[in-house]
Structures are given as structure tokens and as C-alpha cells.
Design a protein around this motif. Structure first.
Motif, PDB file in Angstrom:
ATOM      1  N   ARG A  44       0.585  -1.463  -0.202  1.00  0.00           N
ATOM      2  CA  ARG A  44      -0.047   0.455   0.211  1.00  0.00           C
ATOM      3  C   ARG A  44       0.800   1.011  -0.271  1.00  0.00           C
ATOM      4  N   ASP A  45      -0.194   2.725  -0.703  1.00  0.00           N
ATOM      5  CA  ASP A  45       1.179   3.569  -0.266  1.00  0.00           C
ATOM      6  C   ASP A  45       2.083   3.681  -1.200  1.00  0.00           C
ATOM      7  N   PHE A  46       2.667   2.991  -2.185  1.00  0.00           N
ATOM      8  CA  PHE A  46       3.111   2.174  -3.054  1.00  0.00           C
ATOM      9  C   PHE A  46       4.582   3.689  -3.356  1.00  0.00           C
ATOM     10  N   THR A  47       5.470   3.412  -3.286  1.00  0.00           N
ATOM     11  CA  THR A  47       6.326   4.797  -3.400  1.00  0.00           C
ATOM     12  C   THR A  47       7.186   4.890  -4.645  1.00  0.00           C
ATOM     13  N   LEU A  48       7.842   4.278  -5.183  1.00  0.00           N
ATOM     14  CA  LEU A  48       8.626   3.474  -6.163  1.00  0.00           C
ATOM     15  C   LEU A  48       8.193   3.615  -7.612  1.00  0.00           C
TER      16      LEU A  48
ATOM     17  N   ASP B 230      -9.018   8.327  -5.772  1.00  0.00           N
ATOM     18  CA  ASP B 230      -8.144   8.414  -7.387  1.00  0.00           C
ATOM     19  C   ASP B 230      -7.910   7.150  -8.204  1.00  0.00           C
ATOM     20  N   PRO B 231      -8.603   8.016  -9.457  1.00  0.00           N
ATOM     21  CA  PRO B 231      -8.968   6.516 -10.182  1.00  0.00           C
ATOM     22  C   PRO B 231      -7.847   5.322 -10.488  1.00  0.00           C
ATOM     23  N   GLU B 232      -6.235   5.658 -10.511  1.00  0.00           N
ATOM     24  CA  GLU B 232      -5.540   4.768 -10.523  1.00  0.00           C
ATOM     25  C   GLU B 232      -6.286   3.341  -9.048  1.00  0.00           C
ATOM     26  N   PHE B 233      -6.122   4.102  -7.663  1.00  0.00           N
ATOM     27  CA  PHE B 233      -6.039   3.193  -6.975  1.00  0.00           C
ATOM     28  C   PHE B 233      -7.633   2.185  -7.426  1.00  0.00           C
ATOM     29  N   VAL B 234      -8.904   3.311  -7.291  1.00  0.00           N
ATOM     30  CA  VAL B 234      -9.327   2.424  -8.069  1.00  0.00           C
ATOM     31  C   VAL B 234      -9.474   1.254  -8.823  1.00  0.00           C
ATOM     32  N   GLY B 235      -8.476   1.113  -9.941  1.00  0.00           N
ATOM     33  CA  GLY B 235      -8.165   0.369 -10.675  1.00  0.00           C
ATOM     34  C   GLY B 235      -7.935  -0.856 -10.327  1.00  0.00           C
ATOM     35  N   GLN B 236      -7.012  -0.347  -9.407  1.00  0.00           N
ATOM     36  CA  GLN B 236      -6.022  -1.318  -8.944  1.00  0.00           C
ATOM     37  C   GLN B 236      -6.625  -1.846  -7.960  1.00  0.00           C
ATOM     38  N   VAL B 237      -7.899  -1.367  -6.789  1.00  0.00           N
ATOM     39  CA  VAL B 237      -8.074  -2.155  -5.797  1.00  0.00           C
ATOM     40  C   VAL B 237      -9.509  -3.305  -6.444  1.00  0.00           C
ATOM     41  N   GLU B 238     -10.490  -2.978  -7.663  1.00  0.00           N
ATOM     42  CA  GLU B 238     -11.049  -3.862  -9.028  1.00  0.00           C
ATOM     43  C   GLU B 238      -9.583  -4.932  -8.823  1.00  0.00           C
TER      44      GLU B 238
ATOM     45  N   PHE C 280       0.794  -7.402  -5.943  1.00  0.00           N
ATOM     46  CA  PHE C 280      -0.255  -6.295  -6.178  1.00  0.00           C
ATOM     47  C   PHE C 280       0.214  -5.016  -5.116  1.00  0.00           C
ATOM     48  N   ILE C 281       0.161  -3.824  -6.488  1.00  0.00           N
ATOM     49  CA  ILE C 281       1.033  -2.506  -5.659  1.00  0.00           C
ATOM     50  C   ILE C 281      -0.846  -1.683  -5.517  1.00  0.00           C
ATOM     51  N   PHE C 282      -0.472  -0.665  -5.135  1.00  0.00           N
ATOM     52  CA  PHE C 282      -1.895   0.617  -4.795  1.00  0.00           C
ATOM     53  C   PHE C 282      -1.028   1.847  -4.360  1.00  0.00           C
ATOM     54  N   ASP C 283      -1.509   2.397  -4.653  1.00  0.00           N
ATOM     55  CA  ASP C 283      -1.676   4.280  -5.079  1.00  0.00           C
ATOM     56  C   ASP C 283      -1.751   4.341  -3.865  1.00  0.00           C
ATOM     57  N   ARG C 284      -1.791   5.200  -3.188  1.00  0.00           N
ATOM     58  CA  ARG C 284      -2.400   6.505  -2.368  1.00  0.00           C
ATOM     59  C   ARG C 284      -3.751   6.698  -2.717  1.00  0.00           C
ATOM     60  N   PRO C 285      -4.800   6.071  -1.994  1.00  0.00           N
ATOM     61  CA  PRO C 285      -6.033   6.607  -2.454  1.00  0.00           C
ATOM     62  C   PRO C 285      -6.954   7.504  -2.437  1.00  0.00           C
ATOM     63  N   THR C 286      -6.212   8.956  -1.753  1.00  0.00           N
ATOM     64  CA  THR C 286      -6.393  10.061  -1.849  1.00  0.00           C
ATOM     65  C   THR C 286      -5.473  11.077  -1.677  1.00  0.00           C
ATOM     66  N   HIS C 287      -5.573  12.648  -1.920  1.00  0.00           N
ATOM     67  CA  HIS C 287      -5.178  13.226  -1.402  1.00  0.00           C
ATOM     68  C   HIS C 287      -4.377  13.351   0.190  1.00  0.00           C
ATOM     69  N   ARG C 288      -3.678  13.586   0.850  1.00  0.00           N
ATOM     70  CA  ARG C 288      -3.346  13.522   2.058  1.00  0.00           C
ATOM     71  C   ARG C 288      -4.306  13.997   2.960  1.00  0.00           C
TER      72      ARG C 288
END
Length: 466
Positions: free
Chosen positions: A55-59, A131-139, A108-116
Motif C-alpha cells: 500500500r501507498d507504493f512510493t517507487l 484516485d482513479p488509479e487506486f480504484v483500478g488497482q483495487v478492482e 499487487f501495489i496500491f497508490d495512495r487512495p486520495t489526497h493526504r
């Protein structure tokens, strides 16, 4: 499933220390001759897939300037480090164990779901606010879990439901608290004892309830009852086969067969008793008026015996015409007629219209008639015994047929599982060796050789690997 935050780093690996202890803390078999390597290699056959979520992947998903997938990122993170054994041991050990115990791995990697600033209200946010990217990753993650996750199974393809999981946990906890090392094989056998006892009870309950619904007492013939029994017994065995497993020496199936036989005999006894009760009631209604006439002396006069025989014959015909008398119809009638022999003889002797010679002839006729009835009864008893023996043999064959089919299915399933597990382990060991796991080279070569021998043995002979 394992999760970490930010990246897959050494700290995250260190938190997986329990993986390195699996071979020391749990055994797959109770065989004392099974060494640690063989013990740990058997885990693959029933361990689940390994899923790592970050979660909150940083790379950036890149390697050597090229884009990579999350699965490739995990494989890179699990690569061993080359160097002196004592220097790289702590780095390589968890990676080696993950690869050894879990040939199938997914990341599976997950970006931060929304703004801090919105993270505090995360549970209240709708998908369109994330975040649309996060929603797609969860799906993508949910789709994989729902479509690819297998039901928890034990060795031999035994599925684990809620009650089975409870019993397994209790077995493991009991072993740990007593100071023993939990053993998968022993736990499965202990579970089998509980499940197979329940399977016997389930099958017997079904048999009894179905027989009660289908049988209308009394049946006209014994074979009518045995035909219904055969159908219900077959279905009861199917239920036992479905819910039982690892029935060593068919102990529980033999117990089921014994109890089914006892219940069959109980239904046969009930059939006899209900037939006899109905027949006695019919005889009382039909022959009651004749007995009253005998008491009044209606037949105690010249020619009375002939009149008595005529009425008796008519009443027997009336009795035979009555439906649903069951298998005791003739036996019960003959018992009644025999109980009235003294009455018959008294009426015969009192009939002054018959000569002594005629009376003697009649006595002999009655004796012959009684002997014929006894012979017929003996013949019917022999026929019933033969029917019971034939049914018993059919029952035995049905047990063997279903047991053989299940054993063959289990054998094929176990061979397929072990062949698959051996193939996965072989691939992983070869990859580890190729990557230069120098400190373990000799050990890996030995394992690869053993795995290749086992795999060839499984493919060519179809034998169950112990």
C-alpha cells in the motif's frame, strides 16, 4: 496474504520471520525418518498461493530503465544476494523460504487512495472521490482474489469448511500446549475420525428417514421391502462416501455396513409384526361369527361337520381376498387353524351321520393337509433366507463398488496434486540454482535430483508418493 507499506524492503522481509520457522515448527508427516528438507518440501502440496500487497507504493515500476509488472517487482525483491554464506544468510533466508514454500506468488501495489487531507474521511468517500488509479488497482486485486483463490484444502484435496477448520485449530493448539510439534498428517487423521463418524450418522439418518417415507407396512412380499432397502442403502452409502475421507482400512464404512444391516433387519421385523397384527385382526373379524355359532352348538348335530367345513372354506376364501395382509398372511392363518384343531375334531366326532371309517379318513386328510401346510411354510422360509442372502451379497458389492470408485478418484487426485507440486518445486529449485544461490548449491542439486526422480516415478507408474 502479506502486506507492507511503501516498498518491499529488508524490514518487510524481516517481519516474515515466521516463514523461516515453518519447517522447525510444523511437520507434514509423522514419519520419523522424514528429514527437515523432505518435510518442508511437502508443504507446497497444500499451502495457499502467496499474495503480497504493497500500500501507498512510493517507487516507479522500473528495472534497468524498463517498465516491469508488480509480479516482476516481487520476483526481483525475492532474488538472493551473492556473497559469503555467513554474510548473506539473514538476507537470503526469508527469500529462500518464500520461494520454497510458495511456488505461486502474486504481487499487487496500491497508490495512495486520495489526497493526504482527505485520508481522515476515507471511509465516507465514494469511489468517484478516490484516485482513479487506486480504484483500478483495487478492482484488479478483488478480481484476482475472487476468481483465483482456491478453497482451503488439505493433503489429498480435502476441502476445509468452518467446522473442519475449528477441529484443525483445536488439534494444533492441543499439540502445541502439550509441547509436541504439530503434524499435518496427524491433524488430518484426527479430523477424519470426527468427520467420518459424522458421515456414518448422516448416512444412517438419511437411510432411516427415507425408508420410513417409502415403505408402507406391511409389504406384500419380502422382496418388495428389500428392493426399497437396496435403493435407500445405495443412496446412504453415496452420502457417506461424499462426506468421509481417509477412512483407514475402511473402518467407518464397515461400521456403516453393519448398522445398515441392523436397521434393515429391524425394518424386516417391523414388516413381519405389522403383517401379523393385521392378519390377526382380519381373522378375528372374519372367523368371529363362526366361533359364535360353534359356541351355540349350531354344528353339534348330524351333518353339522359338513356344514362347518363349508362355512370354514368360504371364510378362508374371504380372508384370502382381503388386500394388504403382508408376508405373514399364510403363516398367521395356519396358526389360527391349528389352534382350532380340537374344535374341528369335536364337531367331527359329534356328527352321528358319519361312520367311524369316514371319520378316520377325515382325520387322516386333516393330518395330510397340516403336513402340506408345514412343508409349504418351510419352503417359504427357505426362499426368504435365499432372498436375504442375495440382498446381502448385493449390499456387499455396492459398498465395494462405491469405495473402489472413491479410492481411484482420490488416487488420481493425489497423483495430480503431487505431480503439480513436484513440478513447481523443481522449477523453483532450478531457478534458485541458476541465480547462483552459492551457499546452498550442493543441497539444491540434491533436492533437484530427488524431485526429478519422484516426478518421473509419478508419471510412469502412477504410484502415490509417500
Amino acid at each position: 496474504m502479506w502486506r507492507s507499506m511503501g516498498t518491499i524492503n529488508q524490514q518487510a522481509m524481516d517481519q516474515l520471520h515466521f516463514v523461516t520457522e515453518l519447517a522447525h515448527r510444523i511437520k507434514s508427516t509423522s514419519d520419523p525418518a522424514c528429514d527437515e528438507i523432505e518435510n518442508s518440501s511437502e508443504f507446497v502440496s497444500f499451502f495457499p498461493d502467496f499474495v503480497w500487497t504493497v500500500r501507498d507504493f512510493t517507487l516507479e515500476l522500473e528495472a534497468d530503465g524498463n517498465s516491469i509488472t508488480s509480479d516482476e517487482y516481487l520476483e526481483i525483491a525475492l532474488k538472493p544476494k551473492k556473497g559469503k554464506p555467513e554474510e548473506v544468510k539473514m538476507f537470503n533466508l526469508p527469500r529462500q523460504c518464500i520461494r520454497q514454500f510458495f511456488p505461486r506468488k502474486k504481487c499487487f501495489i496500491f497508490d495512495r487512495p486520495t489526497h493526504r487531507k482527505k485520508l481522515a474521511q476515507l471511509e465516507k468517500l465514494h469511489d468517484n472521490e478516490l484516485d482513479p488509479e487506486f480504484v483500478g488497482q483495487v478492482e484488479s486485486f478483488c478480481s484476482y482474489i475472487f476468481n483465483n483463490s482456491n478453497v482451503k484444502t488439505l493433503q489429498g484435496g480435502i476441502t476445509v469448511n468452518g467446522p473442519r477448520l475449528e477441529n484443525l485449530v483445536l488439534t494444533y493448539v492441543e499439540a502445541i500446549t502439550s509441547g509436541d510439534m504439530p503434524c499435518m498428517e496427524n491433524a488430518v487423521l484426527a479430523l477424519a475420525q470426527i468427520e467420518n463418524s459424522a458421515a456414518v450418522k448422516r448416512a444412517l439418518t438419511y437411510y432411516e428417514e427415507t425408508m420410513i417415507k417409502k415403505v408402507q407396512f406391511p409389504t406384500e412380499t419380502l422382496q418388495d421391502l428389500l428392493d426399497i432397502h437396496a435403493t435407500c442403502e445405495k443412496e446412504a452409502i453415496e452420502i457417506f462416501i461424499k462426506y468421509s475421507f481417509k477412512d483407514v482400512d475402511q473402518r467407518f464404512q464397515k461400521e456403516l455396513a453393519s448398522q445398515l444391516e441392523a436397521k434393515r433387519d429391524a425394518f424386516c421385523d417391523q414388516n413381519v409384526n405389522e403383517s401379523a397384527q393385521r392378519c390377526r385382526a382380519l381373522i378375528k373379524d372374519i372367523f368371529g361369527p363362526l366361533e359364535e355359532e360353534v359356541k351355540k352348538g349350531t354344528f353339534s348335530k348330524p351333518g353339522g361337520y359338513g356344514h362347518f367345513l363349508k362355512e370354514n372354506k368360504e371364510l378362508k376364501q374371504k380372508y384370502y381376498q382381503q388386500p394388504r395382509k403382508g408376508i405373514q398372511a399364510e403363516v398367521t392363518l395356519q396358526e389360527y387353524l391349528k389352534s382350532k384343531e380340537d374344535v374341528n375334531d369335536a364337531i367331527l366326532q359329534a356328527d352321528q351321520s358319519l361312520s367311524t371309517k369316514e371319520k378316520d379318513i377325515e382325520v387322516e386328510r386333516l393330518k395330510s393337509q397340516a403336513a402340506q401346510a408345514a412343508a409349504k411354510h418351510l419352503e417359504e422360509m427357505q426362499k426368504k433366507n435365499e432372498e436375504m442372502m442375495k440382498q446381502q451379497e448385493k449390499s456387499h458389492q455396492e459398498h465395494i463398488r462405491q469405495m473402489t470408485e472413491k479410492m481411484e478418484a482420490e488416487r488420481k487426485q493425489l497423483i495430480a496434486e503431487q505431480e503439480k507440486a513436484l513440478t513447481l518445486k523443481l522449477q523453483e529449485q532450478k531457478r534458485l540454482l541458476k541465480e547462483g544461490f552459492e551457499s546452498e548449491t550442493q543441497q539444491l542439486q540434491h533436492q533437484i535430483k530427488n524431485l526429478e526422480n519422484k516426478l518421473n516415478h509419478t508419471k510412469t507408474r502412477g504410484c502415490i508418493i509417500c
